[in-house]
Design a protein around this motif. Structure first.
Motif, PDB file in Angstrom:
ATOM      1  N   LYS A  41     -62.460  53.989 -43.242  1.00  0.00           N
ATOM      2  CA  LYS A  41     -61.003  54.072 -43.175  1.00  0.00           C
ATOM      3  C   LYS A  41     -60.389  52.965 -42.324  1.00  0.00           C
ATOM      4  N   TRP A  42     -61.048  52.639 -41.201  1.00  0.00           N
ATOM      5  CA  TRP A  42     -60.458  51.645 -40.313  1.00  0.00           C
ATOM      6  C   TRP A  42     -60.749  50.206 -40.751  1.00  0.00           C
ATOM      7  N   MET A  43     -61.496  50.055 -41.857  1.00  0.00           N
ATOM      8  CA  MET A  43     -61.738  48.723 -42.419  1.00  0.00           C
ATOM      9  C   MET A  43     -61.449  48.745 -43.919  1.00  0.00           C
ATOM     10  N   PRO A  44     -60.180  48.973 -44.292  1.00  0.00           N
ATOM     11  CA  PRO A  44     -59.842  49.015 -45.719  1.00  0.00           C
ATOM     12  C   PRO A  44     -60.027  47.639 -46.357  1.00  0.00           C
ATOM     13  N   PRO A  45     -60.223  47.597 -47.667  1.00  0.00           N
ATOM     14  CA  PRO A  45     -60.442  46.317 -48.350  1.00  0.00           C
ATOM     15  C   PRO A  45     -59.364  45.274 -48.068  1.00  0.00           C
ATOM     16  N   ILE A  46     -58.105  45.708 -47.985  1.00  0.00           N
ATOM     17  CA  ILE A  46     -57.038  44.738 -47.761  1.00  0.00           C
ATOM     18  C   ILE A  46     -57.190  44.045 -46.407  1.00  0.00           C
ATOM     19  N   LEU A  47     -57.675  44.779 -45.415  1.00  0.00           N
ATOM     20  CA  LEU A  47     -57.903  44.184 -44.093  1.00  0.00           C
ATOM     21  C   LEU A  47     -59.113  43.254 -44.128  1.00  0.00           C
ATOM     22  N   VAL A  48     -60.176  43.713 -44.779  1.00  0.00           N
ATOM     23  CA  VAL A  48     -61.400  42.907 -44.860  1.00  0.00           C
ATOM     24  C   VAL A  48     -61.124  41.566 -45.524  1.00  0.00           C
ATOM     25  N   PHE A  49     -60.476  41.606 -46.677  1.00  0.00           N
ATOM     26  CA  PHE A  49     -60.254  40.367 -47.418  1.00  0.00           C
ATOM     27  C   PHE A  49     -59.167  39.500 -46.777  1.00  0.00           C
ATOM     28  N   SER A  50     -58.260  40.123 -46.043  1.00  0.00           N
ATOM     29  CA  SER A  50     -57.274  39.336 -45.295  1.00  0.00           C
ATOM     30  C   SER A  50     -57.962  38.549 -44.181  1.00  0.00           C
ATOM     31  N   LEU A  51     -58.869  39.217 -43.478  1.00  0.00           N
ATOM     32  CA  LEU A  51     -59.609  38.539 -42.413  1.00  0.00           C
ATOM     33  C   LEU A  51     -60.512  37.446 -42.976  1.00  0.00           C
ATOM     34  N   ILE A  52     -61.103  37.713 -44.132  1.00  0.00           N
ATOM     35  CA  ILE A  52     -61.931  36.692 -44.776  1.00  0.00           C
ATOM     36  C   ILE A  52     -61.074  35.487 -45.152  1.00  0.00           C
ATOM     37  N   GLY A  53     -59.877  35.752 -45.666  1.00  0.00           N
ATOM     38  CA  GLY A  53     -58.970  34.666 -46.018  1.00  0.00           C
ATOM     39  C   GLY A  53     -58.591  33.827 -44.814  1.00  0.00           C
ATOM     40  N   VAL A  54     -58.274  34.499 -43.711  1.00  0.00           N
ATOM     41  CA  VAL A  54     -57.936  33.784 -42.474  1.00  0.00           C
ATOM     42  C   VAL A  54     -59.115  32.943 -42.004  1.00  0.00           C
ATOM     43  N   SER A  55     -60.309  33.519 -42.102  1.00  0.00           N
ATOM     44  CA  SER A  55     -61.514  32.808 -41.673  1.00  0.00           C
ATOM     45  C   SER A  55     -61.734  31.543 -42.498  1.00  0.00           C
ATOM     46  N   LEU A  56     -61.598  31.664 -43.807  1.00  0.00           N
ATOM     47  CA  LEU A  56     -61.839  30.514 -44.681  1.00  0.00           C
ATOM     48  C   LEU A  56     -60.762  29.442 -44.523  1.00  0.00           C
TER      49      LEU A  56
END
Length: 254
Positions: A41-56
């Motif tokens: 719950k505390w790591m929903p897909p939208i958060l995961v992929f947003s962080l991945i986007g920021v990282s890239l």
């Protein structure tokens, strides 16, 4: 404590870009692991992929900022390299160890009863693969131990060489399975990212690999012959004669 690498590298923009990019890719792999397919719950897909986007995206800008500051002598590149290389190793080790622990706790190779009772020709490559590997608990534990130990060995410069060798063989095999047995996209992406990271570490130490695999001769006794031609014929015969034997076995089935 995780040791930082003291590897000497040319201080070029290309080296900075590659180190930064691999770091961001391994962070992305770690985020995919923490996201757990959207089941936390505390790591929903939208958060995961947003962080991945920021990282890239950061991988596109950070190397140039770093290079600029380096030319102005306002940043210690040795420490930056040390952090990036150590973080890459840590992300890979965390991922591999987590996959290992999942096997110990029965969180991998689980096939629903409804699917396992279906005829084999009606199942997908993914379920067939999971059923096959899940059939033997002992084999799964062996793989888990190799993943955990390989990850741990990667964290020390003294054992990085053997750790990278263990993980490269595991990840290459896993990636090929994910591709040819049509595993889900998330598993494939994660294995590719981890394989890229381990390959990067191997390339950094390429001189040691060349020395070990290509220049180190075995001390085992061997058949002595002064003729290189005879040696090559004997070596080739193992492959050619085994092929002929296999062709003979095939002919018996007609």
């Amino acid at each position: 404590m995780l040791e930082q690498s003291v590897l000497q590298v040319p201080n070029s923009i290309g080296k900075k870009i590659s180190a930064s990019l691999i770091f961001c890719l391994e962070v992305s792999a770690l985020l995919l692991l923490l996201g757990n397919g959207g089941n936390i719950k505390w790591m929903p897909p939208i958060l995961v992929f947003s962080l991945i986007g920021v990282s890239l995206v950061s991988a596109l800008f950070f190397p140039f900022v770093w290079h600029y500051l380096d030319r102005k002598q306002k940043i210690d590149s040795a420490k930056v390299y040390g952090f990036l290389y150590s973080a890459i190793r840590y992300c890979i080790a965390f991922n591999m160890a987590a996959f290992g622990w999942k096997k110990f706790y029965g969180l991998q190779f689980i096939v629903p009863t409804g699917i396992s009772n279906m005829p084999m020709n009606q199942q997908s490559g993914e379920w067939l693969t999971w059923f096959y590997f899940g059939y033997s608990h002992g084999f799964g534990i062996i793989i888990a131990v190799m993943q955990i130990v390989g990850g741990y060995l990667l964290l020390s410069r003294k054992t990085l060489f053997i750790g990278a060798l263990i993980l490269f063989s595991l990840l290459l095999n896993l990636t090929l399975i994910n591709i040819f047995y049509q595993m889900n996209a998330g598993a494939l992406m994660q294995s590719i990212l981890l394989l890229i990271g381990v390959t990067f570490l191997i390339i950094l130490e390429h001189k040691k690999w060349i020395e070990f695999f290509l220049k180190t001769k075995s001390s085992l006794p061997t058949l002595s012959s002064k003729s290189l031609f005879v040696k090559n014929v004997l070596r080739s015969s193992a492959v050619i004669l085994s092929l002929l034997f296999t062709m003979y076995l095939k002919s018996l089935m007609k």
